[in-house]
Write a protein that holds these residues in place. Structure first.
Motif, PDB file in Angstrom:
ATOM      1  N   LYS A 166     -12.134   7.541   5.265  1.00  0.00           N
ATOM      2  CA  LYS A 166     -13.238   8.078   6.069  1.00  0.00           C
ATOM      3  C   LYS A 166     -14.475   7.190   5.969  1.00  0.00           C
ATOM      4  CE  LYS A 166     -12.080  12.688   7.073  1.00  0.00           C
ATOM      5  NZ  LYS A 166     -11.272  13.384   6.039  1.00  0.00           N
ATOM      6  N   GLY A 167     -14.788   6.769   4.723  1.00  0.00           N
ATOM      7  CA  GLY A 167     -16.025   6.035   4.511  1.00  0.00           C
ATOM      8  C   GLY A 167     -16.018   4.626   5.088  1.00  0.00           C
ATOM      9  N   TRP A 168     -14.887   3.936   5.000  1.00  0.00           N
ATOM     10  CA  TRP A 168     -14.830   2.517   5.354  1.00  0.00           C
ATOM     11  C   TRP A 168     -14.072   2.254   6.653  1.00  0.00           C
ATOM     12  CZ3 TRP A 168     -17.396  -0.880   2.139  1.00  0.00           C
ATOM     13  CH2 TRP A 168     -17.768  -0.372   0.889  1.00  0.00           C
ATOM     14  N   GLY A 169     -13.460   3.305   7.179  1.00  0.00           N
ATOM     15  CA  GLY A 169     -12.574   3.157   8.336  1.00  0.00           C
ATOM     16  C   GLY A 169     -13.156   2.334   9.465  1.00  0.00           C
ATOM     17  N   ASP A 170     -14.423   2.614   9.839  1.00  0.00           N
ATOM     18  CA  ASP A 170     -15.011   1.911  10.983  1.00  0.00           C
ATOM     19  C   ASP A 170     -15.174   0.426  10.712  1.00  0.00           C
ATOM     20  OD1 ASP A 170     -15.075   4.193  12.338  1.00  0.00           O
ATOM     21  OD2 ASP A 170     -17.199   4.657  11.945  1.00  0.00           O
ATOM     22  N   LEU A 171     -15.618   0.134   9.483  1.00  0.00           N
ATOM     23  CA  LEU A 171     -15.856  -1.255   9.117  1.00  0.00           C
ATOM     24  C   LEU A 171     -14.561  -2.073   9.155  1.00  0.00           C
ATOM     25  CD1 LEU A 171     -18.276  -2.922   8.122  1.00  0.00           C
ATOM     26  CD2 LEU A 171     -17.487  -2.501   5.789  1.00  0.00           C
ATOM     27  N   PHE A 172     -13.455  -1.426   8.764  1.00  0.00           N
ATOM     28  CA  PHE A 172     -12.175  -2.145   8.707  1.00  0.00           C
ATOM     29  C   PHE A 172     -11.275  -1.821   9.892  1.00  0.00           C
ATOM     30  CE2 PHE A 172     -13.724  -2.470   4.376  1.00  0.00           C
ATOM     31  CZ  PHE A 172     -13.485  -3.812   4.106  1.00  0.00           C
ATOM     32  N   PRO A 177      -7.419   0.834  13.238  1.00  0.00           N
ATOM     33  CA  PRO A 177      -7.444   0.450  11.814  1.00  0.00           C
ATOM     34  C   PRO A 177      -6.641  -0.822  11.570  1.00  0.00           C
ATOM     35  CG  PRO A 177      -6.671   2.722  12.111  1.00  0.00           C
ATOM     36  CD  PRO A 177      -6.806   2.129  13.471  1.00  0.00           C
ATOM     37  N   ILE A 178      -7.153  -1.665  10.658  1.00  0.00           N
ATOM     38  CA  ILE A 178      -6.451  -2.926  10.354  1.00  0.00           C
ATOM     39  C   ILE A 178      -5.007  -2.660   9.934  1.00  0.00           C
ATOM     40  CG2 ILE A 178      -6.380  -4.833   8.687  1.00  0.00           C
ATOM     41  CD1 ILE A 178      -9.317  -5.066   8.862  1.00  0.00           C
ATOM     42  N   PHE A 179      -4.794  -1.553   9.210  1.00  0.00           N
ATOM     43  CA  PHE A 179      -3.434  -1.186   8.779  1.00  0.00           C
ATOM     44  C   PHE A 179      -2.487  -1.159   9.988  1.00  0.00           C
ATOM     45  CE2 PHE A 179      -1.082   1.049   5.281  1.00  0.00           C
ATOM     46  CZ  PHE A 179       0.074   1.331   5.977  1.00  0.00           C
ATOM     47  N   ASP A 180      -2.902  -0.446  11.045  1.00  0.00           N
ATOM     48  CA  ASP A 180      -2.051  -0.325  12.231  1.00  0.00           C
ATOM     49  C   ASP A 180      -1.889  -1.657  12.958  1.00  0.00           C
ATOM     50  OD1 ASP A 180      -2.094   2.246  11.500  1.00  0.00           O
ATOM     51  OD2 ASP A 180      -3.083   3.045  13.295  1.00  0.00           O
ATOM     52  N   ALA A 184      -6.603  -3.205   4.549  1.00  0.00           N
ATOM     53  CA  ALA A 184      -5.720  -2.318   5.323  1.00  0.00           C
ATOM     54  C   ALA A 184      -5.867  -0.876   4.838  1.00  0.00           C
ATOM     55  CB  ALA A 184      -4.266  -2.776   5.185  1.00  0.00           C
ATOM     56  N   LEU A 185      -5.876  -0.751   3.549  1.00  0.00           N
ATOM     57  CA  LEU A 185      -5.954   0.583   2.943  1.00  0.00           C
ATOM     58  C   LEU A 185      -7.306   1.250   3.236  1.00  0.00           C
ATOM     59  CD1 LEU A 185      -5.182   0.517  -0.861  1.00  0.00           C
ATOM     60  CD2 LEU A 185      -7.306   1.427  -0.046  1.00  0.00           C
ATOM     61  N   LEU A 186      -8.378   0.427   3.170  1.00  0.00           N
ATOM     62  CA  LEU A 186      -9.713   0.987   3.455  1.00  0.00           C
ATOM     63  C   LEU A 186      -9.841   1.403   4.925  1.00  0.00           C
ATOM     64  CD1 LEU A 186     -12.043  -1.400   1.393  1.00  0.00           C
ATOM     65  CD2 LEU A 186     -11.449   0.984   0.884  1.00  0.00           C
ATOM     66  N   SER A 187      -9.051   0.752   5.785  1.00  0.00           N
ATOM     67  CA  SER A 187      -9.174   1.068   7.212  1.00  0.00           C
ATOM     68  C   SER A 187      -8.710   2.491   7.517  1.00  0.00           C
ATOM     69  CB  SER A 187      -8.390   0.057   8.055  1.00  0.00           C
ATOM     70  OG  SER A 187      -7.004   0.274   7.941  1.00  0.00           O
ATOM     71  N   TYR A 188      -8.014   3.119   6.582  1.00  0.00           N
ATOM     72  CA  TYR A 188      -7.587   4.511   6.769  1.00  0.00           C
ATOM     73  C   TYR A 188      -8.568   5.509   6.141  1.00  0.00           C
ATOM     74  CZ  TYR A 188      -2.878   3.920   8.755  1.00  0.00           C
ATOM     75  OH  TYR A 188      -1.819   3.672   9.586  1.00  0.00           O
ATOM     76  N   VAL A 215       0.850  -1.192   0.000  1.00  0.00           N
ATOM     77  CA  VAL A 215       0.000   0.000   0.000  1.00  0.00           C
ATOM     78  C   VAL A 215       0.890   1.248   0.000  1.00  0.00           C
ATOM     79  CG1 VAL A 215      -1.687   1.326   1.336  1.00  0.00           C
ATOM     80  CG2 VAL A 215      -1.908  -1.158   1.184  1.00  0.00           C
ATOM     81  N   VAL A 216       1.941   1.222   0.816  1.00  0.00           N
ATOM     82  CA  VAL A 216       2.844   2.385   0.875  1.00  0.00           C
ATOM     83  C   VAL A 216       3.601   2.540  -0.451  1.00  0.00           C
ATOM     84  CG1 VAL A 216       4.718   3.507   2.143  1.00  0.00           C
ATOM     85  CG2 VAL A 216       3.060   2.126   3.379  1.00  0.00           C
ATOM     86  N   ILE A 217       4.012   1.423  -1.044  1.00  0.00           N
ATOM     87  CA  ILE A 217       4.664   1.527  -2.365  1.00  0.00           C
ATOM     88  C   ILE A 217       3.686   2.171  -3.352  1.00  0.00           C
ATOM     89  CG2 ILE A 217       5.728   0.265  -4.292  1.00  0.00           C
ATOM     90  CD1 ILE A 217       6.677  -1.818  -2.337  1.00  0.00           C
ATOM     91  N   GLY A 218       2.409   1.810  -3.235  1.00  0.00           N
ATOM     92  CA  GLY A 218       1.374   2.426  -4.072  1.00  0.00           C
ATOM     93  C   GLY A 218       1.339   3.941  -3.871  1.00  0.00           C
ATOM     94  N   TRP A 219       1.393   4.395  -2.629  1.00  0.00           N
ATOM     95  CA  TRP A 219       1.405   5.852  -2.368  1.00  0.00           C
ATOM     96  C   TRP A 219       2.583   6.507  -3.087  1.00  0.00           C
ATOM     97  CZ3 TRP A 219       1.115   5.736   3.756  1.00  0.00           C
ATOM     98  CH2 TRP A 219      -0.149   5.257   4.136  1.00  0.00           C
ATOM     99  N   ILE A 220       3.743   5.803  -3.040  1.00  0.00           N
ATOM    100  CA  ILE A 220       4.952   6.362  -3.663  1.00  0.00           C
ATOM    101  C   ILE A 220       4.756   6.493  -5.182  1.00  0.00           C
ATOM    102  CG2 ILE A 220       7.411   5.907  -4.111  1.00  0.00           C
ATOM    103  CD1 ILE A 220       7.353   4.444  -1.323  1.00  0.00           C
ATOM    104  N   PHE A 221       4.171   5.460  -5.796  1.00  0.00           N
ATOM    105  CA  PHE A 221       3.897   5.525  -7.243  1.00  0.00           C
ATOM    106  C   PHE A 221       3.010   6.733  -7.544  1.00  0.00           C
ATOM    107  CE2 PHE A 221       4.400   0.655  -8.044  1.00  0.00           C
ATOM    108  CZ  PHE A 221       5.769   0.809  -7.941  1.00  0.00           C
ATOM    109  N   TYR A 222       1.991   6.908  -6.706  1.00  0.00           N
ATOM    110  CA  TYR A 222       1.061   8.027  -6.911  1.00  0.00           C
ATOM    111  C   TYR A 222       1.823   9.354  -6.846  1.00  0.00           C
ATOM    112  CZ  TYR A 222      -2.686  11.349  -5.786  1.00  0.00           C
ATOM    113  OH  TYR A 222      -3.535  12.425  -5.775  1.00  0.00           O
TER     114      TYR A 222
END
Ligand code: PFF
Length: 448
Positions: A361-367, A373-376, A355-359, A104-111
């Motif tokens: 706003k919309g999906w954070g609670d669910l994940f 957050p699942i990511f953490d 993990a990414l959805l857990s950060y 996910v973090v590598i994805g942020w870097i690509f972005y």
């Protein structure tokens, strides 16, 4: 056995490629910033020298003597009445758990590599908005770049040790070093460099608390790729007469050196324009691009080069996180390499999306679980539990379980009698005790 062999340089680059990752260029600088600089760096260097290096030798030794996937190597080397040690080889699966958020973090870097081409944010507010929008409000974009990361990594691993892993490391590692050296050379010319140097190398002991020490020990393991079976899996493909001690030393040295250079580069830029060093994970994604805007169009080039080096570092580490399980599936379950890669990539791709959805706003609670957050949770579980546990198992296995004459025959000629004794003391006592201590501390069972 379907294991291919690296060339000597190929192995060094692959192992260094595994070690030098987001941990060096993203995490180390922000941790140094958060924990006040010099004293943290000193503890980190001390742990690398006295614990990290010893465990690196031990992990390489298991791979080089076992010559199989992680489970197979533990099984081969365990004494006949203790074959249950093969389960220690399951540490190879830790890498996949790391990959769920690492990709996910590598994805942020690509972005960032794409958007920074069009200009840099001129205020911290703008930079924050870019980062927050990506992480909390644009799940589609984040999933897209995460998917690209998974595909690139999967493609390289599916090509195998020689024409995938070795080849890409022989290209990306020198490129990464060239970029960082180039940036360092420029940083030399800045006034900020002197400040960066004293921030990193003049210890302020009052800033060092117990949390900083425990985090430094943990990070020294993460940064050297220890306790996950990555180095072990690569070492199963070491050329036959390789010198393990020397190889481990070069890899440890390169990893440390690159982390220090990344820190110096980032802090030189930040201090040049009076920014504060303690900004946490956003240091590289928020503060750095804003600061670089002061350099005009040169700043865009610096930013792109920096994020390119980050992407290279991330990819070469990611392939080493995936390879252990791929090798395991090939060895144990007769999977073809392609099938193994497709299977394991789909799993961590899916969990990565959670993990990414857990950060967001919309999906954070669910994940999230219990508000976290699942990511953490994934990051915490690997950093604080699985990684020290893996290191502990490796240290105990090599220090106590495996036939000691075998270890001695292998390492004493390489190290000499005295160094061998120090190494043995470290692997039998210092490493296990510190790792146990750190684990209990991070899990909140004991407090120092
Ligand atoms: N050493 C890598 C980094 O510093 O980013 C991360 C890592 C790679 C950890 C491979 C563990 C591993 F097995």
């Amino acid at each position: 056995m379907k294991i291919q062999r690296f060339s000597r340089v190929g192995f060094i680059m692959a192992a260094a490629g595994s070690a030098v990752g987001l941990g060096n260029i993203w995490k180390f600088p922000y941790m140094t910033g958060e924990y006040g600089g010099g004293a943290f760096v000193l503890v980190y260097l001390f742990t690398i020298a006295f614990i990290g290096f010893s465990v690196m030798v031990a992990e390489m030794l298991i791979g080089a003597l076992g010559r199989k996937d992680t489970v197979g190597s533990f099984e081969t080397l365990a004494p006949p009445n203790k074959k249950y040690w093969k389960y220690a080889g399951l540490i190879g699966f830790n890498g996949i758990i790391i990959m769920t958020f690492y990709s996910v973090v590598i994805g942020w870097i690509f972005y960032y590599l794409i958007i920074l081409m069009f200009g840099l944010p001129s205020t911290t507010e703008d930079a924050k908005t870019i980062f927050d929008t990506l992480v909390t409000q644009s799940p589609g974009v984040a999933i897209f770049y995460h998917t690209i990361a998974v595909i690139i990594v999967g493609y390289i691993v599916h090509k195998g040790i020689k024409s995938g892993i070795e080849k890409i490391n022989l290209i990306l590692m020198p490129a990464l070093m060239l970029i960082l050296f180039g940036l360092l050379l420029y940083a030399f010319s800045l006034d900020g460099f002197t400040k960066a140097w004293s921030f990193m190398f003049e210890p302020k002991w009052d800033k060092l608390n117990s949390e900083a020490i425990v985090r430094a020990v943990g990070h020294s393991f993460f940064t050297l790729s220890l306790g996950m079976g990555a180095i072990m899996t690569y070492a199963a493909s070491l050329p036959k007469d390789a010198n393990i001690t020397k190889t481990a030393f070069i890899v440890t040295f390169m990893d440390t050196f690159i982390a220090l250079i990344a820190g110096l580069v980032i802090f030189s830029f930040l201090f040049q324009f009076g920014a504060s060093p303690s900004q946490g994970p956003g240091l590289v994604f928020i503060s750095l691009p804003t600061i670089l805007d002061n350099f005009g169009s040169l700043g865009i080039i610096f930013a792109l080069l920096f994020f390119l080096s980050l992407a290279f570092a991330g990819i070469t580490s990611a392939i080493s996180l995936v390879e252990p399980v791929v090798q395991y599936l090939i060895d144990r379950f007769d999977f073809s390499r392609t099938k193994a890669v497709a299977f394991i990539s789909s799993i961590y791709w899916l969990v990565g999306i959670a993990a990414l959805l857990s950060y967001t706003k919309g999906w954070g609670d669910l994940f999230s679980i219990a508000g976290k957050p699942i990511f953490d949770i994934l990051e915490y579980t690997t950093d604080s539990i699985l990684l020290p546990l893996g290191g502990l198992l490796i240290a105990i296995f090599i220090g106590y379980e495996i036939h000691q004459d075998r270890v001695k025959a292998e390492l004493e000629p390489e190290m000499g009698e005295k160094v061998y004794k120090v190494w043995r003391f470290s692997i039998r006592y210092i490493a296990p005790i510190s790792l146990l201590f750190m684990m209990l501390n991070l899990m909140g069972i004991i407090k120092i």
